[in-house]
Design an enzyme around this catalytic site. Sequence first.
Site, mmCIF file in Angstrom:
data_model
loop_
_atom_site.group_PDB
_atom_site.id
_atom_site.type_symbol
_atom_site.label_atom_id
_atom_site.label_comp_id
_atom_site.label_asym_id
_atom_site.label_seq_id
_atom_site.Cartn_x
_atom_site.Cartn_y
_atom_site.Cartn_z
ATOM 1 N N PRO A 47 -19.299 86.525 -58.333
ATOM 2 C CA PRO A 47 -20.427 85.605 -58.480
ATOM 3 C C PRO A 47 -20.261 84.351 -57.636
ATOM 4 O O PRO A 47 -19.279 83.650 -57.762
ATOM 5 C CB PRO A 47 -20.380 85.253 -59.968
ATOM 6 C CG PRO A 47 -18.945 85.394 -60.342
ATOM 7 C CD PRO A 47 -18.391 86.490 -59.484
ATOM 8 N N ASP A 86 -21.916 82.195 -60.845
ATOM 9 C CA ASP A 86 -20.830 81.417 -61.396
ATOM 10 C C ASP A 86 -21.391 80.017 -61.627
ATOM 11 O O ASP A 86 -21.770 79.343 -60.678
ATOM 12 C CB ASP A 86 -19.702 81.380 -60.363
ATOM 13 C CG ASP A 86 -18.394 80.931 -60.957
ATOM 14 O OD1 ASP A 86 -18.360 80.677 -62.177
ATOM 15 O OD2 ASP A 86 -17.419 80.832 -60.204
ATOM 16 N N TRP A 556 -12.311 79.982 -62.982
ATOM 17 C CA TRP A 556 -11.837 81.255 -62.425
ATOM 18 C C TRP A 556 -11.629 82.270 -63.544
ATOM 19 O O TRP A 556 -11.673 83.473 -63.305
ATOM 20 C CB TRP A 556 -10.524 81.065 -61.674
ATOM 21 C CG TRP A 556 -10.681 80.261 -60.426
ATOM 22 C CD1 TRP A 556 -10.342 78.959 -60.233
ATOM 23 C CD2 TRP A 556 -11.239 80.707 -59.179
ATOM 24 N NE1 TRP A 556 -10.647 78.578 -58.962
ATOM 25 C CE2 TRP A 556 -11.190 79.615 -58.285
ATOM 26 C CE3 TRP A 556 -11.770 81.923 -58.742
ATOM 27 C CZ2 TRP A 556 -11.654 79.705 -56.977
ATOM 28 C CZ3 TRP A 556 -12.228 82.006 -57.433
ATOM 29 C CH2 TRP A 556 -12.171 80.910 -56.566
ATOM 30 N N GLN A 593 -9.917 84.854 -51.609
ATOM 31 C CA GLN A 593 -10.024 85.257 -53.014
ATOM 32 C C GLN A 593 -8.801 86.014 -53.520
ATOM 33 O O GLN A 593 -8.741 86.353 -54.698
ATOM 34 C CB GLN A 593 -11.283 86.101 -53.241
ATOM 35 C CG GLN A 593 -12.575 85.364 -52.943
ATOM 36 C CD GLN A 593 -12.800 84.176 -53.853
ATOM 37 O OE1 GLN A 593 -12.293 84.111 -54.959
ATOM 38 N NE2 GLN A 593 -13.555 83.197 -53.370
ATOM 39 N N TRP A 597 -10.618 84.961 -57.042
ATOM 40 C CA TRP A 597 -11.276 85.959 -57.886
ATOM 41 C C TRP A 597 -10.498 87.265 -57.987
ATOM 42 O O TRP A 597 -10.414 87.865 -59.048
ATOM 43 C CB TRP A 597 -12.689 86.195 -57.362
ATOM 44 C CG TRP A 597 -13.535 87.007 -58.279
ATOM 45 C CD1 TRP A 597 -13.806 86.737 -59.583
ATOM 46 C CD2 TRP A 597 -14.218 88.222 -57.951
ATOM 47 N NE1 TRP A 597 -14.634 87.719 -60.094
ATOM 48 C CE2 TRP A 597 -14.901 88.628 -59.110
ATOM 49 C CE3 TRP A 597 -14.337 88.988 -56.787
ATOM 50 C CZ2 TRP A 597 -15.689 89.781 -59.141
ATOM 51 C CZ3 TRP A 597 -15.117 90.116 -56.809
ATOM 52 C CH2 TRP A 597 -15.793 90.521 -57.981
ATOM 53 N N LYS A 630 -12.815 76.385 -37.064
ATOM 54 C CA LYS A 630 -13.376 76.504 -38.398
ATOM 55 C C LYS A 630 -14.753 75.826 -38.421
ATOM 56 O O LYS A 630 -14.929 74.777 -37.814
ATOM 57 C CB LYS A 630 -12.455 75.763 -39.363
ATOM 58 C CG LYS A 630 -12.069 76.553 -40.587
ATOM 59 C CD LYS A 630 -10.981 75.794 -41.320
ATOM 60 C CE LYS A 630 -11.081 76.003 -42.808
ATOM 61 N NZ LYS A 630 -9.982 75.361 -43.533
ATOM 62 N N LYS A 633 -19.257 71.126 -41.863
ATOM 63 C CA LYS A 633 -20.386 70.214 -41.728
ATOM 64 C C LYS A 633 -19.982 69.020 -40.859
ATOM 65 O O LYS A 633 -20.742 68.567 -40.012
ATOM 66 C CB LYS A 633 -20.828 69.717 -43.101
ATOM 67 C CG LYS A 633 -21.667 70.745 -43.829
ATOM 68 C CD LYS A 633 -22.588 70.077 -44.863
ATOM 69 C CE LYS A 633 -23.435 71.106 -45.584
ATOM 70 N NZ LYS A 633 -22.903 71.472 -46.906
#
Length: 1017
Positions: A47, A86, A556, A593, A597, A630, A633
Site C-alpha cells: 500500500p 497506507d 510498517w 522495501q 515492507w 537521484k 525536488k
Amino acid sequence: MFRPVSSQLNLPQIEEKLLHWWKQDKIFERSVENRRGGPRFSLYEGPPTANGSPGIHHVLSRIFKDIIPRHRAMKGYYTPRIGGWDTHGLPVELEVERELGLSSKTQIEEYGIDKFNARCRESVFRYLKDWNALTERIAYWCDLEHPYVTMENYYIETVWWAIKQMWDRGLVYLGYKTAAHCPRCGTSLSSHEVALGYEDDTEDPSVYIKFKVARWTGKEDEVSQRLSQLALSRDTYFLAWTTTPWTLPGNTALAVDADADYAVVEADNGHLILADALREAVGLGDNKVVMKVEGGYLVGAEYEPLFNPHESGVERRRFQSSAELLTQEPDKDLTYRVIATDFVSMEDGTGIVHVAPAFGEVDFEAGKEQGLDFVQQVDLQGNITGNYSFAGKFVKDADAPVLEELKEKGLLYRSETIHHTYPFCWRCSTPLLYYVKESWYIKTTAVKDSLISGNNEINWYPEHIKHGRFGDWLENNVDWAFSRERYWGTPVPIWRCKSCDYRECIGGVDDIKDKPGFKGLKEPLDLHRPYVDDMTYDCPQCGDTMRRVPEVIDCWFDSGAMPVAQMHYPFENETLLEDGRFPADYICEAVDQTRGWFYSLHAISTLLFGRPSFLNCICLGHILDAKGEKMSKAKGNVIEPSAVINKYGADALRWYFFTSSPPGNVRRFSADMVSEVTRRFLLTLWNIYSFFVNYANIDQFTPGAKGVLSHSELDHWIISELNQLVADVDSGLENYDPSGAGRKIEAFVYGLSNWYVRRSRRRFWKSENDADKLAAYTTLYQCLVTVSKLLAPFTPFVAEEMYQNLVCSVFPDQPESVHLADFPVTDMDKIDQHLAADVRLIMRVSSLGRAARSEAGIKVRQPLSRLLIKVASERQKRALKHLAPQVMEEVNVKTLEAVDDMPVTKHKEWPLASEGDVMVMLDTDITPELAAEGMAREIVRRLQMMRRSAGFEIADHIVTCYQGDEYIKSVVTGSADYIKQETLSEQLLDSAPAQGAYAESFKLEGHELRLWVKRLD
Ligand SMILES: [Zn+2]
Ligand SMILES: [Zn+2]
C-alpha cells in the site's frame, strides 16, 4: 474488411479511447470474473501512502505489479487484485503539522489529539484522485473501488489480534533499551527505518579530548606503581576521540582494549595516554614515549569528569544488576573509571573510547554490565537540559560551545571535521540520536531461524536479494521496537494498571467490551486516539483502573499485517489461510522495501503462522535521471509521469520500463529514452500492422477460421519462430522475467519486419490472388494476432487496438477484448529448429554480403555476378545450397559459390567480411550487362518514389513516359517488362509528356532522364 489504419501512431489518443471503453464495459472486472473457478493467483498490493502525488517510480512498480497477474488471468487463473492505502504514521502527521503550523508534540496536545487526528484522517485521501487517475491511465488493473485502508476499524482490529497472538506467546515486552530517536518527530525509529535514512558524506566534528587522570587505585604491582608516579609528576591525560561532542557531558567511563599496547607520551603540558598503534595516526608519532603498558594496567584508573553532573543541574543515576537506574547522591569529588571492553577499535581514534551509556547501544550495554553511572543531559526534543553554558541548545548546535568550554579548560587536544555516514530520520531528515528509553518490543529474534528458513521458500528476482540484502538483514535480526510515541496510528492494544503495573493485551473490540467495569466506549466506534484512551476497565489484580499505554504502532506493522488485516481475519474470512488467498503468489516493490515492507510482511507472517506470506518477489532497482543522479525536488530533476504519458503514451512508458533493463537494475530515465523505444519497437510493429491491414483490404482478404496450407519456406520459418516466441514469452512471464520476455518479442518483431515482411513484399504486391498470396496473408495475420495477445500484459493498449481490428471486426464470437482472450499456446510441431538455424545462417551471410558491398562502396541495387562463401560444416553448406536464392536476392548477386579457400591473393581488391565461422568475398567486377540492370533498378526506384509523391494508391495502375539519351533508351527497352511490372505501368512510352502527368527529372550516373507518371482511370 478491417478498419483502415494510419501509418501514424497516436498512442495517447488510442489509449484514452480504450480506457473509456474498458471502464464502460468493465473489462477488468470481467477479466477477473470470467476466470472464477480457475486456480487462484494472488497478488498483494504494497500500500502506498496516499498523502503525496505519485511519481515515476510508482509507475515502475505499478506496471511490474500489473504484468504478471494479467498474464496469469489470460492463462485461466482467478486473480482478483485489491488496491490498498497506507494511511497511518508520521508522514501523515508531518503534513498536518505543517499545515497547522505546529512544531512539537506539546503543541499538538494543546491543539487536541481528537482534532489533530481528524485532520490526519481528512488529509490522507487528498491525493487519492491523482493516484487513481494515474493508476487507471497506466492501465494498472486492480480494484480501486474496494481498497483496504489501514485506518479502518476492521483493519485495526486485526492488527490488535496479531499483537495479541504475539503477546500470548510472550513475544511482546517493554524494553529499556537504546533506540534511534528522532528528536523532531519525538519518536523512536525501528532498525529498518534507521536503515532507510543513512546519508553518506555527512560532516561532523572529529575531536580528541583529554580526560585528566585523578588517581591510580587498588593495584600494588610495579607497573601500576610507575604509572601512578608518572601521573603525580606531571598532569596525565587519557586521550579519547569522538564525533559527537554533545555526548561528552554524558560521559561516565573510558574503555580500553585490555590486550592492546598503550603508550604514555610526553606532550606540551603533561603526559598523554593512547594506543601505541595509533600514535602515528593521531600525530604523536614523534613525541617521546615515556612508558608502554598493556591496556589491562589502565583498567580501574580514575579520571575527572569533563562536566560534573551535580554542578550542571542534571541527575546522575547508576545501573543496578536488574538494569534499573538508581539516582546517586551529589559528589563534588566525583571520578569515573577506565573499563575494558571488546568494542575498542585499533583502526581509528586513539584506542580509548568515550562511553556515554545514555547515547549508544554498546555504551548502554557496557553500562548495564559494568554498573556504570548514567547521565542523560538531553531531552526528547534533542535539547540539552541542566544549567550548562550550552543548555537549551539542540544537540548538534551544542557541539561548538561544548568544545569551546573544553578548550578553555585545556581539555581539547585537537579539533577537526570528518565526512562519514550518519543516520537521519527517513521522514524529516533530522539527525537521529541514540537514546535510552522505554519501548514496546516484539521479540523477532525468537523466530530468527524461521525467518531465515522461510526466506528459503521465497523466490527473489533478482536472486541475489535472497541471501544478500534480505538474507543479511534476517541474519542480523534484532527485536522490533514497534511502539511510537505519536498520535495518528493503530493504538498499541496494551492496558496497564497504574497501581500494581498489571498488564493485559486486548485482541479485539469484543475482548475489551467484556472486561469488568468497562467504560468509555463512544459511538460510532473509532479505534484511534484519543477515543481508545478513554476506554478503561477494572484491574483484575487490584481493582484499580486499567488504562491503555499511550503509544501507537509503527505503521510498517500495519502494512506488514495486510495479508490478514485487509480481510479482517480471523473475525471474517476464516478460510483465508486455506483458500489460496494466503500466501501471495507475487509481490513487487522497490529494493528499499527489503528492510521496509518485505521485512514487515515476512516478520509478521512468520510470527503468526510460521511461514512466509509471499512466494515470489520482484525487487525493483531505483530510478535515476538521465545523467545517473537521484531524482529530487531540490535538484529539480523530477520527471512528472503524466507529462511523459501524455506525450508518448502509457504503453511506450510501460514498454520502456519492461525492456530497457532487468527489473533489479538501477535505471536511468529520460523522456528521450521513451521516445526512442517508441520509434524502435512500437512504430516498427505498427508499420507491419498498418501494412497488413491496408494490403489485406485491397485484396479483400478475410482470415478463415482454419489455417491455410502453405508451401512457402518463409511462412514455415516465421510460424516456427512465432511458436518458439510463444513458449519463450510464456516461460519468461511464468518465471517473473518480463524483461527477458519483452526482449524476445522485440527480436521477433524485428525479424518479422526486416525479414519476413520485407522478403514477402512481392507476394503481397502481385496482382493475382493465388494460394501463395493467401498463405502470406494468413501467415502474417496469425503472427500479428498472436503478437497482440502476447503483448497484452505488456502494452495493453496497443495489444487491444490491434486485436479489436484484427480479430473482433472479423470474428464476432471471439472474446470482445484481448484481455478476455486466452494466452497463446505453443504448437511444438510447428517449431523447426533446423529451419530456424538455416535462416539464421542466411541472415548472417546476407548481412556479411551487404557489409562487403558497403566496404566496396557499391549500392545494393547494383547487381553483381557472385558472392563467394566459406562455411564450416557440411550442414551449413547444404543449407546454403538450398536457400541460395534468398541470399542472392538479399545481396543482389547472380550466383553463390561455396569455396573452401578464399582467392585472396588473386583478387586483392575484392572485399571480404567474416563473422564466426562464416566468411564471404564479393566479386565486384561490373559488366555492361550488370550496369544496365543496375540502372533499370534505379529507374524503378525513382518511379516508385514518384508514385508516392503523386499521391497514387498502392494498387493504382499507371502510364509511364520517359525521355533520355541513347543509353537510357537502351536500358529501358532492355528491361521494359521488369519496369512495367514493378511500377504497375500498363504502358512505358518513349515520348513527350501526357496531359496532367506528374513529372520529375533525374541525373543517373551522368545520364539525364525525365519521367512522367499518370494514373489510369
Ligand atoms: Zn523525524
Ligand atoms: Zn492493579
